[in-house]
Design an enzyme around this catalytic site. Structure first.
Site, mmCIF file in Angstrom:
data_model
loop_
_atom_site.group_PDB
_atom_site.id
_atom_site.type_symbol
_atom_site.label_atom_id
_atom_site.label_comp_id
_atom_site.label_asym_id
_atom_site.label_seq_id
_atom_site.Cartn_x
_atom_site.Cartn_y
_atom_site.Cartn_z
ATOM 1 N N LYS A 67 -21.382 79.441 1.012
ATOM 2 C CA LYS A 67 -22.476 80.149 0.334
ATOM 3 C C LYS A 67 -22.827 81.478 0.995
ATOM 4 O O LYS A 67 -23.164 82.449 0.315
ATOM 5 C CB LYS A 67 -23.719 79.253 0.249
ATOM 6 C CG LYS A 67 -23.520 78.063 -0.688
ATOM 7 C CD LYS A 67 -24.797 77.241 -0.838
ATOM 8 C CE LYS A 67 -24.518 75.995 -1.668
ATOM 9 N NZ LYS A 67 -25.751 75.214 -1.932
ATOM 10 N N GLY A 127 -34.997 72.030 7.261
ATOM 11 C CA GLY A 127 -33.909 73.005 7.242
ATOM 12 C C GLY A 127 -34.375 74.289 6.587
ATOM 13 O O GLY A 127 -34.796 74.285 5.425
ATOM 14 N N ALA A 128 -34.310 75.388 7.333
ATOM 15 C CA ALA A 128 -34.812 76.679 6.829
ATOM 16 C C ALA A 128 -33.665 77.668 6.650
ATOM 17 O O ALA A 128 -33.864 78.878 6.686
ATOM 18 C CB ALA A 128 -35.881 77.240 7.773
ATOM 19 N N GLY A 130 -30.176 78.776 4.160
ATOM 20 C CA GLY A 130 -30.108 79.243 2.774
ATOM 21 C C GLY A 130 -30.652 78.235 1.777
ATOM 22 O O GLY A 130 -31.473 78.573 0.908
#
Lengths: 265, 265
Positions: A67, A127-128, A130
């Site tokens: 990604k 989770g920070a 994407g």
């Protein structure tokens, strides 16, 4: 000439997008097909470059671990991709590739299709990266509040909280208090490998807390398996991708209404 | 994981290979698919490089105008490809691409399926390029004799005649005498564009002379249309490719007998 689309990932075997996409194409009488392409990280840029030279190739869904690379290969980006610095869809334009990110939109759709309304729901995003950015913003826009964020990278955790609050959403760093949480979304890659540690400890969750996972493993992740076993409602990562297919269909410029229910099968 | 194959050409819209291939796959229960990829000459090398990075991509049929480029991109070649300097099939190996040429084999099969036995048939091959070399050798091996060759490039015409006679086949340059010819095969690209001149003048042929065309135009070429109108039996280029699909199936390492009749549908 048949219009070609792909989903590119590693692994990608488990991806349901082609089934959903190809069913939409058949239903709508569109001569288009989506294929699963198994591509390692070292080959991604070359594959996407090569595909761009195929005149009837029009775009791709991009999944783990590509990604970020997809974002970097695009000459222009939609708003969500720009905010997160990653792209999960790319399409050919007359002038290079255009990327966007529908993961957040897909997660909100997947929750709603499972009967889970995010509006007013106290939520923890784990989770920070994407996926976390995309999911946190989409949940915030859908009314989830408050949103807490956790990431072992405290800088990017604080940055996401800052972005959310700057945008007017009530957000904070996770205070390690699981009381009252009604939704937990795993946006880390933990769970892709069955040997990964759990991103959150299910035994600390209230019984009515919904557990969603952005990981597409083609099977229950350790997290969703453990949460199911304890009686929690769970939403697996495959649903997040299925939930965005009608929007991706339109992103690719294909004809027909983007009726969400059409992807429910 | 679905095994991916392609036919690459420009034009490629008319190619029937995917239909024949995909019908074989369905019949044999093999999870494999062949797609039509429309690729211009300037993009061919990049596309083939890119596809090589897709782990579940295994090989391609290559058609006009890429057969020479495909040959050059392969690290190893079969005997027919080596002789002609062109390849119409490539497959991935552990160590790059391997190319081969089934056009001659396909033409002989197509003729036989049309009830035209090459053995003992006085034949004119027009065009001594890659397709001409392949077709001339396959016809010679099938017993066509004598074989005459014509090409406006007299050097390569003489070279092909030399190769044939060196291999023990009765061959000569075309003497401009159409009397007694029982098979003419166009192996030049003339006919791909409807405005092309005719590669041979049908009015000079005996009525029982069969006219075969290696050009795949997705419609009758000027040559086959004119020959049909004069009552000649004709074999179009699409049949040459359909005639080689079972052999290509095996070349790709796919399971099942290479039963020629299976491609007859």
């Amino acid at each position: 000439m048949q219009r070609l689309f792909a989903i590119i990932g590693d692994p990608v075997k488990q991806a349901r997008s082609p089934d959903v996409f190809n069913a939409l194409a058949a239903e709508r009488g569109v001569d288009a097909i989506m294929l699963s392409l198994h591509v390692g990280a070292e080959d991604f840029a070359g594959v996407l470059d090569g595909l761009s030279g195929v005149r009837n190739f029009e775009g791709a869904v991009v999944t783990i671990p590509h990604k970020r690379a997809a974002f970097l290969q695009c000459g222009s980006h939609g708003r969500a991709a720009e905010a997160a610095g990653v792209a999960n869809v790319v399409r050919k334009t007359g002038d290079g590739l255009h990327g966007d990110l529908f993961d957040g939109f897909g997660m909100v759709n997947a929750l709603r299709r499972a009967g889970v309304e995010p509006d007013g729901r106290s939520t923890l995003v784990v989770g920070a990266g994407g996926a976390g950015v995309a999911v946190a913003f989409a949940l915030a826009e859908a009314g989830a509040a408050p949103i807490q964020v956790r990431d072992r990278d405290t800088d990017r955790c604080r940055q996401l909280v800052h972005q959310l609050t700057q945008s007017g959403y009530p957000a904070c760093e996770f205070a390690d208090d699981f009381q009252g949480l009604r939704l937990v979304v795993n946006c880390t890659p933990l769970g892709l490998d069955p040997a990964d540690p759990l991103p959150v400890a299910p035994e600390r969750l209230d019984p009515d807390c919904v557990v969603a996972d952005a990981v597409m493993a083609g099977r229950a992740t350790r997290l969703t398996a453990a949460a199911s076993a304890r009686g929690h409602a769970v939403v697996p990562g495959e649903e997040m991708l299925a939930g965005q297919m009608p929007a991706i269909w339109s992103f690719f410029g294909l004809p027909g209404e983007t009726d969400i229910s059409a992807a429910k099968r």
